[in-house]
Design an enzyme around this catalytic site. Structure first.
Site, PDB file in Angstrom:
ATOM      1  N   LYS A  80      34.443  13.102 141.884  1.00 57.44           N
ATOM      2  CA  LYS A  80      35.835  12.819 142.253  1.00 57.44           C
ATOM      3  C   LYS A  80      36.620  14.129 142.340  1.00 57.44           C
ATOM      4  CE  LYS A  80      39.708  11.955 140.079  1.00 57.44           C
ATOM      5  NZ  LYS A  80      40.772  12.481 140.980  1.00 57.44           N
ATOM      6  N   GLU A 123      35.088  21.811 130.659  1.00 53.66           N
ATOM      7  CA  GLU A 123      35.627  23.167 130.861  1.00 53.66           C
ATOM      8  C   GLU A 123      37.129  22.993 131.015  1.00 53.66           C
ATOM      9  OE1 GLU A 123      37.388  26.002 132.388  1.00 53.66           O
ATOM     10  OE2 GLU A 123      36.181  25.787 134.200  1.00 53.66           O
ATOM     11  N   CYS A 173      42.047  28.769 135.051  1.00 54.82           N
ATOM     12  CA  CYS A 173      41.933  28.469 133.618  1.00 54.82           C
ATOM     13  C   CYS A 173      41.604  29.721 132.811  1.00 54.82           C
ATOM     14  CB  CYS A 173      40.923  27.366 133.369  1.00 54.82           C
ATOM     15  SG  CYS A 173      39.430  27.532 134.329  1.00 54.82           S
ATOM     16  N   GLU A 230      49.403  26.995 127.957  1.00 49.99           N
ATOM     17  CA  GLU A 230      48.889  27.388 129.273  1.00 49.99           C
ATOM     18  C   GLU A 230      49.934  27.048 130.336  1.00 49.99           C
ATOM     19  OE1 GLU A 230      44.719  27.130 131.663  1.00 49.99           O
ATOM     20  OE2 GLU A 230      45.443  25.233 130.850  1.00 49.99           O
TER      21      GLU A 230
END
Length: 476
Positions: free
Chosen positions: A182, A256, A290, A387
């Site tokens: 997906k 991850e 990331c 983040e």
């Protein structure tokens, strides 16, 4: 003085986007079972690019069954035969790389020079690399005769749509698994073009299935009983929800997740080289990475000199049309992401950090954020802890290597770090103490299919890439 660049636009005519796309199940495109669709928009112009099918739980079931059926024959093929398909896919990606680069830039908003020079070469390289492993699995260090797991359910993010697809699909197929993937809701197009590449390569039906949709589609895929392995790249919050869903089942899981990478610059570092690395570390893909070097830790004695050089360099960055080959910083991926970046940057100012951005004119349409740095940042600031996933750099200082290590490790994340110094001994000594999965020395954001990638702590577990990346898809 800065030179003005004449526009150098890449042609949109090299890619033909259909007005609508279905789901790719069992080798064919089909409409969603309930007929639902959603639109995908170009972040740099806000124009609608296409209408895409929204997969329901029924569609997820159909795709998993197709993958299960295809698994019997696919896993029984000799590795050398599976390798031929992977090699073929890699060559088609190379042949169609210009088309795919333009498509990715349109759908994602990142500059064409990044999709053309970073994303696409790496996508092809991953398929070539894992094609080479397909007939050598017994020599990968996981026992003499490792077996595939079965059907892999894979959910990927919007920041590197085609590259994350390659990271997931290439090792899964090489190991003999079949896949239901997906793509992200805001960037579904390159995965749908990849479905066409699978057909072009003659890949047997059902080996790769592509389901477009939102978070509900992803949740249905992760929870499906017919899935043997779940692989997810994305936010830590969603990763935790997936871990809760998979807990208590016999599904394998690799995650991850987010990061807050520290980029550490010592006083003996080559300043100009470090500045390039800092810029690449935080403004590559608009900071929507990331493993971005979003925390700059600079030794106190060179802080002023480094920041002056960094601001000069940032003043030369060209922000604007991502299809222009001169553009350095493109559009933010979505209105939602832009709102998050804006809110976190505002919190930095509210908490007393000093904000600076070069003078740059942002386009009227689309989602844009100027490259920004914050100084006078403490470790308690939200911008130093959370983040941001945008072109925003937090600058902290340190005096000793021990303090640099302590500050770098003071994070719930542990995905990446950078070290800048001319001393090899210091480089190795500091790297040894950092709790991060990937550590770059005198460079940043360098990727290679032979090198494993992944994190510690809330950055997830499992590795992708390299020999280690096979382990997630083998029963070892």
């Amino acid at each position: 003085m800065a030179f003005e660049y004449a526009p150098a636009p890449e042609s949109r005519s090299v890619v033909d986007i259909a007005p609508s796309y279905g789901l790719f199940i069992d080798g064919e495109f089909r409409e969603a079972s309930d007929g639902k669709v959603f639109k995908t928009v170009s972040p740099s112009t806000e124009e609608v690019l296409s209408e895409v099918a929204q997969a329901s739980a029924e569609d997820v079931d159909a795709a998993v069954k197709a993958a299960r059926k295809a698994f019997e024959k696919w896993s029984a093929l000799p590795g050398s035969e599976r390798a031929k398909y992977l090699f073929r896919i890699a060559r088609i990606i190379q042949e169609r790389s210009r088309e795919l680069a333009v498509l990715e830039t349109l759908d994602n908003g990142k500059p064409i020079k990044e999709t053309r020079d970073a994303d696409l070469p790496l996508v092809a390289a991953h398929f070539f690399y894992y094609a080479g492993w397909a007939d050598k699995l017994g020599h990968a260090g996981f026992g003499a005769n490792p077996k595939p797991l079965g059907v892999a359910g894979q959910v990927i993010p919007w920041n590197f749509p085609l590259l994350m697809l390659a990271w997931k699909i290439a090792p899964a197929l090489a190991a003999g698994n079949t896949v239901v993937l997906k793509p992200a809701e805001t960037t579904p197009l390159s995965a749908l073009f990849f479905a066409d590449i699978c057909r072009q390569a003659g890949l047997p039906k059902g080996v790769v299935n592509i389901l477009t949709g939102d978070g509900t589609t992803g949740a249905a895929l992760v929870a499906h009983d017919g899935i043997d392995k779940v692989a997810f790249t994305g936010s830590t919050a969603v990763g935790k929800a997936i871990a809760r869903t998979v807990a208590g089942t016999d599904k394998r899981l690799s995650l991850e997740l987010g990061g807050k990478g520290a980029n550490i610059v010592f006083d003996d570092a080559p300043i100009d080289q470090a500045v390039e690395g800092i810029v690449n570390g935080i403004f590559f893909n608009q900071g929507q990475v990331c493993c971005a070097g979003s925390r700059l830790l600079v030794q106190e004695s060179i802080q002023d000199e480094l920041l002056d050089a960094l601001k000069r360099r940032m003043s030369t960055l060209r922000v604007g049309d991502p299809l222009d080959k001169n553009t350095d910083v493109g559009a933010i991926n979505s209105a939602e992401q832009l709102a998050r970046i804006t809110a976190l940057a505002d919190s930095g100012e509210a908490e007393g950090a000093e904000r600076w951005a070069p003078a740059c004119e942002l386009p009227d349409a689309g989602y844009w954020f100027a490259p920004t740095i914050f100084t006078n940042v403490t470790q308690a600031h939200r911008i130093a802890r959370e983040e941001i996933f945008g072109p925003v750099l937090s600058v902290l200082s340190f005096r000793t290597p021990a303090e640099a290590v302590a500050k770098a490790n003071n994070s719930q994340y542990g995905l990446s770090a950078g070290i800048w110094t001319e001393k090899g001994s210091r480089m190795l000594a500091v790297a040894d103490k950092l709790r991060a999965g990937v550590i770059w020395a005198n460079t940043f954001n360098k990727f290679d299919p032979t090198s494993p990638f992944g994190g510690y702590k809330e950055s997830g577990f499992g590795r992708e890439g390299g020999r280690h990346g096979l382990e997630a898809y083998l029963d070892v």
